[in-house]
Design a protein around this motif. Sequence first.
Motif, PDB file in Angstrom:
ATOM      1  N   ILE B 175       0.850  -1.209   0.000  1.00 57.77           N
ATOM      2  CA  ILE B 175       0.000   0.000   0.000  1.00 57.77           C
ATOM      3  C   ILE B 175       0.880   1.251   0.000  1.00 57.77           C
ATOM      4  CG2 ILE B 175      -1.657   1.334   1.380  1.00 57.77           C
ATOM      5  CD1 ILE B 175      -3.254  -0.913   0.542  1.00 57.77           C
ATOM      6  N   TRP B 176       1.926   1.221   0.789  1.00 60.15           N
ATOM      7  CA  TRP B 176       2.826   2.398   0.850  1.00 60.15           C
ATOM      8  C   TRP B 176       3.345   2.754  -0.536  1.00 60.15           C
ATOM      9  CZ3 TRP B 176       6.533   1.398   5.640  1.00 60.15           C
ATOM     10  CH2 TRP B 176       5.768   1.416   6.801  1.00 60.15           C
ATOM     11  N   LYS B 177       3.753   1.714  -1.250  1.00 65.31           N
ATOM     12  CA  LYS B 177       4.321   1.923  -2.585  1.00 65.31           C
ATOM     13  C   LYS B 177       3.279   2.606  -3.493  1.00 65.31           C
ATOM     14  CE  LYS B 177       7.210   0.902  -6.113  1.00 65.31           C
ATOM     15  NZ  LYS B 177       6.522   1.605  -7.143  1.00 65.31           N
ATOM     16  N   TYR B 178       2.045   2.115  -3.465  1.00 66.68           N
ATOM     17  CA  TYR B 178       0.988   2.718  -4.288  1.00 66.68           C
ATOM     18  C   TYR B 178       0.807   4.178  -3.919  1.00 66.68           C
ATOM     19  CZ  TYR B 178      -0.517  -2.137  -5.063  1.00 66.68           C
ATOM     20  OH  TYR B 178      -0.564  -3.461  -5.362  1.00 66.68           O
ATOM     21  N   LEU B 179       0.786   4.428  -2.618  1.00 60.69           N
ATOM     22  CA  LEU B 179       0.505   5.785  -2.161  1.00 60.69           C
ATOM     23  C   LEU B 179       1.624   6.739  -2.555  1.00 60.69           C
ATOM     24  CD1 LEU B 179      -1.040   5.083   1.366  1.00 60.69           C
ATOM     25  CD2 LEU B 179      -2.200   5.447  -0.797  1.00 60.69           C
TER      26      LEU B 179
END
Lengths: 256, 332
Positions: B175-179
């Motif tokens: 999720i961090w990467k997407y954000l």
Amino acid sequence: MKQSFFRTFSYLFIRAIKQAIRPLIAILPSFFMPLFFFIVYSYAFTNISNLPGFGGSSYLAFYSPVALLMAVFFTSGDAGFELMLDITSGYFEKLLLAPIPRLAILLPRIVAMGLRALAQSIVMLILLFLFGAPLKGGIVGILLIFGLVIIFGMGWSGIGLTLAALTKNPRVLQTSFIFTFPLTFITTAQLPKELLTGWYKVAVTINPLTYILEGVRGIMTQGVDWHQVAVSYLVAFLILVVTSASSIWAFKRMVR
Amino acid sequence: MKNIIEVKNLVKTFKGGVRAVDDVSFSVQQGQFFGFLGPNGAGKTTTMRVLATLSQPTSGKVKVNGYDVVKEPDAVRKSIGFAMQSVGLDDLATAWENLILIGNLYGLTVLQAKDRARELLEMFHLEKAADRYVQHYSGGMRRRLDVATALMHNPKILFLDEPTEGLDPSGRRVIWKYLQDLNKGGTTIFLTTHYMEEADYLTRDLAIINHGKIVVRDTPKELKRKIGCSFINLELSDKDRKKAFDLICEKFKKLNCRLVPGGLEIEIAEEDNLLPAIISALDKVKVEIVNFNLHSPSLEDVFLKYAGERFEGEEAGKGIDPYVRMRQRPRH
């Protein structure tokens, strides 16, 4: 900026229909209970129809409209549960976040319930016909029954929707069924009005469900009596107006 | 860079007079990755709900993307995506259906919605499960799909209320990467989280709210720097703990030393290089140091300094600096 009402309505109407038929197996109980009562009562009370007041028709014929309306009654209650499911799952707030007219969230549910009532009454009529129920009103009568159950189905769904929006509590909604279900019995479901007496007869007379039931029963067992049809349609329409108004009020109160 | 969120004197009072948000003012720049931290009940979610038009402010002015949340709620709604604390999905629909419907409700045509849904399903690695009912999804998949639905209409601002709650570390990283990618693409992100390492890793601007008021606002780096001290953690045997504690209290009077489970924690000013002296002093009295580490202040230390007292209870902690009280809590 807001999306058009009709576009939104159509999207959420399709969703309401999908929600209603998923999973498909969950629809079966709404047929089972009315058919169970129909079969048991038809055979248990066969001789009651010999009493004066039945007009010579069999108890099976007398009871078949009850089975039909009971199926619609059970289904219509689902509208409140489905709204409650959206509220508790958080999906309802997702809809509130969208730039759409608020009433387009509620009204498709009511209309979808009318369509479900229609689909259900088609299946029930076929089943009842196979069991030997009469259909004296013919094609016109069948269409009139369909129209009546659509209005009644939409109207009855408003009660569940109002309670769901007011309480946002699944348990309260479930408990409310205990109060609404007896209304189906305080009608001419078991015996004609002529055979009823006292307070029970008064209660049956003021119960609006009696008039819906008599409307369907008249069409099935006697043929189309336009006066009776008009009365049943008027009562169904009044139920729809009152419950829709209450559900819109409760809904607006919830989302304000 | 212009402000995409402007909050002036926001007050939100609930029935019974509970003032959840108390005269809060702040702004967020366009393209920012903004962290909004605070303990449970501090007013984070309430503030976010007002910003997202889900709740009406009692008083104050709130503008999102230049639109007033009270007067132009639909324009605000069109500008934002909101992945809420509790995942809001239609369980009896597939991921594909969930995305298409949300896209349609935001004004995308069926074709546009299909293209966007395809793109998001691929981005969030859900394309293989696209036709499965959401009720059969794992927690991580549900969370990813929920964020994807919030992105269907390419919002300018994405509100995320604890988006990685309940996810395993690898799911969180995904999720961090997407954000981060999303933010690099220009989307303003407004994040609340209880995971301090998440806020530290992702945000470039941060506010801490407590008791309905913003208590501090700065970059994570500056906030940590302002703590102004580092910590030495010494792991000691039970028999040596008290002995070591007494020694340090006596020899290094200026230091703040605390007994913690399994050892000691010593607070030292950043400019002091006392670690060798401490180790040598303990060695002289035959205290065996099992392990030690020196660490700079983390965002958790910042959080505890500004918002930590809530965990201790009002009465028990009276008169003690909340930061000290929290540092005295056992660490596991």
